[in-house]
Design a protein around this motif. Structure first.
Motif, PDB file in Angstrom:
ATOM      1  N   PHE A  96     -68.506  -5.842  -3.697  1.00  0.00           N
ATOM      2  CA  PHE A  96     -69.598  -6.558  -4.354  1.00  0.00           C
ATOM      3  C   PHE A  96     -68.997  -7.086  -5.654  1.00  0.00           C
ATOM      4  O   PHE A  96     -68.567  -6.314  -6.505  1.00  0.00           O
ATOM      5  N   VAL A  97     -68.937  -8.410  -5.778  1.00  0.00           N
ATOM      6  CA  VAL A  97     -68.101  -9.014  -6.804  1.00  0.00           C
ATOM      7  C   VAL A  97     -68.902  -9.924  -7.739  1.00  0.00           C
ATOM      8  O   VAL A  97     -69.615 -10.825  -7.281  1.00  0.00           O
ATOM      9  N   ILE A  98     -68.788  -9.691  -9.034  1.00  0.00           N
ATOM     10  CA  ILE A  98     -69.279 -10.659 -10.015  1.00  0.00           C
ATOM     11  C   ILE A  98     -68.139 -11.625 -10.268  1.00  0.00           C
ATOM     12  O   ILE A  98     -67.002 -11.199 -10.483  1.00  0.00           O
ATOM     13  N   GLU A  99     -68.407 -12.901 -10.241  1.00  0.00           N
ATOM     14  CA  GLU A  99     -67.310 -13.830 -10.474  1.00  0.00           C
ATOM     15  C   GLU A  99     -67.817 -15.103 -11.130  1.00  0.00           C
ATOM     16  O   GLU A  99     -68.873 -15.609 -10.797  1.00  0.00           O
ATOM     17  N   HIS A 100     -67.028 -15.591 -12.072  1.00  0.00           N
ATOM     18  CA  HIS A 100     -67.362 -16.843 -12.742  1.00  0.00           C
ATOM     19  C   HIS A 100     -66.664 -18.022 -12.077  1.00  0.00           C
ATOM     20  O   HIS A 100     -67.146 -19.146 -12.131  1.00  0.00           O
ATOM     21  N   PHE A 117     -75.152  -4.735 -12.530  1.00  0.00           N
ATOM     22  CA  PHE A 117     -74.061  -3.839 -12.124  1.00  0.00           C
ATOM     23  C   PHE A 117     -74.230  -2.461 -12.769  1.00  0.00           C
ATOM     24  O   PHE A 117     -74.152  -1.427 -12.117  1.00  0.00           O
ATOM     25  N   ASN A 118     -74.460  -2.504 -14.076  1.00  0.00           N
ATOM     26  CA  ASN A 118     -74.597  -1.244 -14.805  1.00  0.00           C
ATOM     27  C   ASN A 118     -75.786  -0.429 -14.307  1.00  0.00           C
ATOM     28  O   ASN A 118     -75.724   0.797 -14.248  1.00  0.00           O
ATOM     29  N   SER A 119     -76.867  -1.135 -13.943  1.00  0.00           N
ATOM     30  CA  SER A 119     -78.028  -0.420 -13.405  1.00  0.00           C
ATOM     31  C   SER A 119     -77.667   0.264 -12.098  1.00  0.00           C
ATOM     32  O   SER A 119     -78.041   1.408 -11.856  1.00  0.00           O
ATOM     33  N   ILE A 120     -76.940  -0.449 -11.243  1.00  0.00           N
ATOM     34  CA  ILE A 120     -76.591   0.105  -9.934  1.00  0.00           C
ATOM     35  C   ILE A 120     -75.725   1.346 -10.068  1.00  0.00           C
ATOM     36  O   ILE A 120     -75.960   2.357  -9.422  1.00  0.00           O
ATOM     37  N   VAL A 121     -74.721   1.295 -10.954  1.00  0.00           N
ATOM     38  CA  VAL A 121     -73.811   2.444 -11.056  1.00  0.00           C
ATOM     39  C   VAL A 121     -74.329   3.523 -12.002  1.00  0.00           C
ATOM     40  O   VAL A 121     -73.621   4.486 -12.280  1.00  0.00           O
ATOM     41  N   GLY A 122     -75.548   3.380 -12.483  1.00  0.00           N
ATOM     42  CA  GLY A 122     -76.148   4.464 -13.255  1.00  0.00           C
ATOM     43  C   GLY A 122     -75.762   4.496 -14.713  1.00  0.00           C
ATOM     44  O   GLY A 122     -75.906   5.519 -15.379  1.00  0.00           O
ATOM     45  N   TYR A 123     -75.294   3.372 -15.215  1.00  0.00           N
ATOM     46  CA  TYR A 123     -74.832   3.312 -16.588  1.00  0.00           C
ATOM     47  C   TYR A 123     -75.972   3.447 -17.585  1.00  0.00           C
ATOM     48  O   TYR A 123     -75.821   4.000 -18.649  1.00  0.00           O
ATOM     49  N   LEU A 125     -66.826  -5.021  -8.350  1.00  0.00           N
ATOM     50  CA  LEU A 125     -65.795  -5.606  -9.212  1.00  0.00           C
ATOM     51  C   LEU A 125     -66.435  -6.568 -10.196  1.00  0.00           C
ATOM     52  O   LEU A 125     -67.110  -7.513  -9.805  1.00  0.00           O
ATOM     53  N   ASP A 126     -66.209  -6.306 -11.479  1.00  0.00           N
ATOM     54  CA  ASP A 126     -66.783  -7.166 -12.506  1.00  0.00           C
ATOM     55  C   ASP A 126     -65.726  -8.176 -12.947  1.00  0.00           C
ATOM     56  O   ASP A 126     -64.805  -7.830 -13.671  1.00  0.00           O
ATOM     57  N   GLU A 127     -65.874  -9.399 -12.483  1.00  0.00           N
ATOM     58  CA  GLU A 127     -64.949 -10.496 -12.798  1.00  0.00           C
ATOM     59  C   GLU A 127     -63.481 -10.136 -12.569  1.00  0.00           C
ATOM     60  O   GLU A 127     -62.691 -10.060 -13.515  1.00  0.00           O
ATOM     61  N   PRO A 128     -63.105  -9.910 -11.328  1.00  0.00           N
ATOM     62  CA  PRO A 128     -61.722  -9.490 -11.067  1.00  0.00           C
ATOM     63  C   PRO A 128     -60.664 -10.538 -11.421  1.00  0.00           C
ATOM     64  O   PRO A 128     -59.520 -10.168 -11.686  1.00  0.00           O
ATOM     65  N   THR A 129     -61.030 -11.807 -11.459  1.00  0.00           N
ATOM     66  CA  THR A 129     -59.990 -12.804 -11.723  1.00  0.00           C
ATOM     67  C   THR A 129     -59.949 -13.278 -13.171  1.00  0.00           C
ATOM     68  O   THR A 129     -59.074 -14.056 -13.538  1.00  0.00           O
ATOM     69  N   THR A 174     -65.263  -1.390 -11.275  1.00  0.00           N
ATOM     70  CA  THR A 174     -64.248  -1.676 -12.280  1.00  0.00           C
ATOM     71  C   THR A 174     -64.963  -2.329 -13.454  1.00  0.00           C
ATOM     72  O   THR A 174     -66.096  -2.785 -13.328  1.00  0.00           O
ATOM     73  N   PHE A 175     -64.290  -2.349 -14.587  1.00  0.00           N
ATOM     74  CA  PHE A 175     -64.938  -2.831 -15.798  1.00  0.00           C
ATOM     75  C   PHE A 175     -64.520  -4.265 -16.116  1.00  0.00           C
ATOM     76  O   PHE A 175     -63.407  -4.677 -15.817  1.00  0.00           O
ATOM     77  N   GLN A 176     -65.455  -4.995 -16.749  1.00  0.00           N
ATOM     78  CA  GLN A 176     -65.145  -6.365 -17.171  1.00  0.00           C
ATOM     79  C   GLN A 176     -64.042  -6.316 -18.231  1.00  0.00           C
ATOM     80  O   GLN A 176     -63.070  -7.040 -18.152  1.00  0.00           O
ATOM     81  N   GLN A 177     -64.235  -5.411 -19.213  1.00  0.00           N
ATOM     82  CA  GLN A 177     -63.153  -5.128 -20.151  1.00  0.00           C
ATOM     83  C   GLN A 177     -62.332  -4.036 -19.487  1.00  0.00           C
ATOM     84  O   GLN A 177     -62.752  -2.891 -19.450  1.00  0.00           O
ATOM     85  N   THR A 178     -61.200  -4.412 -18.960  1.00  0.00           N
ATOM     86  CA  THR A 178     -60.412  -3.499 -18.131  1.00  0.00           C
ATOM     87  C   THR A 178     -60.228  -2.135 -18.788  1.00  0.00           C
ATOM     88  O   THR A 178     -59.985  -2.038 -19.981  1.00  0.00           O
ATOM     89  N   ARG A 179     -60.369  -1.095 -17.992  1.00  0.00           N
ATOM     90  CA  ARG A 179     -60.153   0.248 -18.526  1.00  0.00           C
ATOM     91  C   ARG A 179     -59.133   0.978 -17.673  1.00  0.00           C
ATOM     92  O   ARG A 179     -59.381   1.346 -16.542  1.00  0.00           O
ATOM     93  N   ILE A 180     -57.975   1.166 -18.268  1.00  0.00           N
ATOM     94  CA  ILE A 180     -56.925   1.953 -17.633  1.00  0.00           C
ATOM     95  C   ILE A 180     -56.463   2.963 -18.675  1.00  0.00           C
ATOM     96  O   ILE A 180     -56.906   2.910 -19.809  1.00  0.00           O
TER      97      ILE A 180
END
Lengths: 248, 345
Positions: A201-205, A48-54, A170-174, A85-91
């Motif tokens: 495009f969703v990462i999910e456990h 994910f980070n590679s795709i968004v240029g992190y 979305l990184d682990e939305p649930t 969106t971030f796995q560790q939510t960022r608002i």
């Protein structure tokens, strides 16, 4: 061949001696919901980070709508309409829900003069609608930092929708969301996909979630692409089962 | 805007207008108060609202002084000849030359400083937190040293501008109103800016720049624009100071990093970072404190000032406005839904 929006070809990324991604290739189709699963530490977030240029990648190519983006920094990629969106939510914890939403207006579509205007009535209405959509309307004037983790995730999701992305990662939305709310969230993700036409495009456990949500699923293990297919195919793939149970 | 607010604004405006006539002995002091308000408000644009604590804003003050002086002189004489003649006679300006030069010079100071902010910002906005502070401080110190070795604009001796052509007391009132007008303009400008989407975006940069990047906000562009707006007003304030002070030199007056350069930060911290009124309140309190200690505790004034800074930074971090925001949120229209917040927790 159908319309591919994100095209990842042979991407590798290592951190020191750890090979997080090795020669990973995958495609996300426009307008659909694609899932990415894999055991802990299999390199999902790295991809994910590679795709968004992190972070820069060691090799390979990543294209978004046909444009090579593997050398672009985060903000330029975000401005193309590829959002995460971030796995560790960022608002913005010090602000309330509405303020968080208004900050998320798509600045990439604004000229400087547009940005120097006040928010319009439509902006406020849209913010309210989306907060309603994720079920946070009642709490919209609360300081966002005081919301529960699950509510913050929902807020971050609403903020992402406010930004009108073409494609949303979305990184682990649930994760961290109350199990009874998860069904509602699946429904909302599907509606966001259908009604707003946003590619997801969703990462999910959570296997139940991803099997209900995605049309196409990729499975990573030890940084390599292990399998790809429909939910049914993935569920019955012996390699995937082995990877999750530790036989790999 | 509520009725109370209109009355408050009207009262402040009235005080502003009559102050120099009621307290003629404090004309210069009151002008300096407005200068403090200007530099505090503009410092807060980046420091409080955007999270970039610049220690180099004094660069724009000093540069504004020199640009205003050079432009004004340059419109009538050759700047090099003028400065080398230092006290040697060619200082006569007609009234028209003086006022036209002043107008053009001050405006040029603002514009030039804006451009400087974009260039310096482009080089320094990659730095975060304390590194940005030190980086910008370095720019201001270096500029002071460079200017003091540049003979064309007077070198270490500085520049002497023509004196206000008229009654001396009238001149004091004139400069007071120049500062006051600029101060009111800066305040109204900030008040408007913080209500725009742009204002929200720079708050987003302050609170989480990475997230702002990830949301596609043009972070670098917004940072540069904000700083250049601030620099424009500081440059103008510097230009006015140049005419008010008549004579100034680079290290102690123009690029006075340890005086005004630090004072503006203390004003904002004292009043409350990231608020509209904080810098105004802070500048007023600080200025009064400073003048009182300078008059009654001479010899101990720097100690008192240092103590004030330490106490502010350690025990009163959020400043007056921050303190009020915590203790009296209802004054600021913050509605706390008791029921909803209980459900959440």
């Amino acid at each position: 061949m159908s319309d591919v929006i994100i095209d990842v070809q042979g991407v590798s990324k290592s951190f020191g001696g750890v090979k997080a991604n090795t020669n990973v290739s995958m495609q996300v189709e426009r307008g659909g919901i694609t899932g990415l699963i894999g055991p802990n530490g299999s390199g999902k977030t790295t991809l994910f980070n590679s795709i968004v240029g992190y972070h820069p990648i060691d090799g390979g190519s990543i294209k978004f709508e046909g444009q090579e983006i593997s050398k672009l920094p985060v903000q330029k990629i975000a401005r193309l309409g590829l959002l995460r969106t971030f796995q560790q939510t960022r608002i913005y914890g010090a602000m309330n829900g509405v303020e968080n939403m208004l900050i998320s207006l798509p600045h990439r579509k604004m000229s400087l003069l547009d940005a120097l205007k006040k928010n319009t009535r439509e902006d406020y209405e849209r913010a309210d609608q989306l907060l309603e959509f994720v079920g946070l309307y009642e709490k919209r004037f609360l300081k966002s930092g005081d919301l529960s983790f699950g509510q913050q995730k929902l807020l971050e999701f609403a903020m992402a929708l406010m930004n009108e992305p073409t494609c949303l990662l979305l990184d682990e939305p649930t994760a961290g969301i109350n199990p009874t709310l998860i069904n509602g969230l699946i429904d909302r993700l599907k509606r966001a996909n259908e009604e707003f036409g946003i590619t997801l495009f969703v990462i999910e456990h959570n296997m139940r979630v991803i099997m209900n949500l995605a049309e196409s699923i990729y499975c990573l293990a030890h940084g390599e692409m292990l399998a790809q297919g429909t939910p049914d195919e993935i569920q019955n793939d012996q390699k995937v089962i082995d990877a999750y149970l530790g036989a790999h | 805007m509520g009725n109370n607010k209109i009355i408050l604004y009207a009262a402040i405006l009235a005080i502003t207008v009559i102050a120099p006539f009621v307290f003629p002995a404090f004309g210069t002091q009151l002008a300096t108060l407005w200068l403090m308000i200007i530099v505090a408000l503009t410092w807060d644009m980046t420091g409080g609202q955007m999270g970039y604590n610049s220690l180099g804003n004094i660069f724009f003050y000093g540069t504004g002084m020199y640009v205003a002086a050079a432009v004004t002189i340059g419109m009538v004489y050759d700047v090099g000849e003028y400065t080398s003649a230092h006290g040697g006679g060619i200082t006569s300006f007609t009234d028209q030359q003086y006022f036209t030069g002043m107008f053009v010079g001050i405006l040029a100071a603002g514009v030039f400083c804006s451009v400087c902010a974009v260039v310096i910002g482009y080089l320094t906005f990659g730095l975060r937190g304390p590194y940005f502070a030190i980086g910008t401080l370095g720019v201001a110190i270096a500029a002071g040293e460079l200017v003091s070795n540049w003979d064309w604009i007077g070198g270490g001796q500085g520049i002497a501008l023509p004196v206000y052509p008229g009654d001396l007391d009238e001149g004091k009132v004139f400069f007071y109103f120049l500062f006051a007008l600029t101060g009111v303009a800066v305040f109204l400008f900030c008040r408007w800016l913080y209500q725009t989407r742009f204002g929200a975006a720079i708050n987003a940069i302050r609170d989480d720049e990475e997230k702002a990047d990830a949301m596609g906000i043009h972070t670098l562009r917004y940072k540069l624009v904000t700083w250049s707006m601030a620099a424009f007003f500081v440059g103008i304030a510097g230009g006015i100071s140049a005419f008010q002070l008549i004579h100034f030199e680079p290290l102690e007056t123009a690029y006075q990093t340890i005086n005004l350069g630090i004072f503006m930060v203390v004003c904002v911290l004292l009043g409350g970072k990231g608020t509209l009124w904080g810098p105004v309140i802070g500048a007023s309190l600080f200025h009064v404190f400073k003048e009182v200690t300078w008059n009654y505790f001479l010899g101990w004034q720097w100690v008192a000032l240092g103590a004030l800074i330490v106490v502010t930074v350690v025990y009163f971090k959020d400043g007056v406005m921050g303190y009020l925001l915590h203790t009296k949120p209802e004054w600021f229209g913050v509605k706390i839904d008791q029921k909803a917040s209980e459900e959440t927790s």
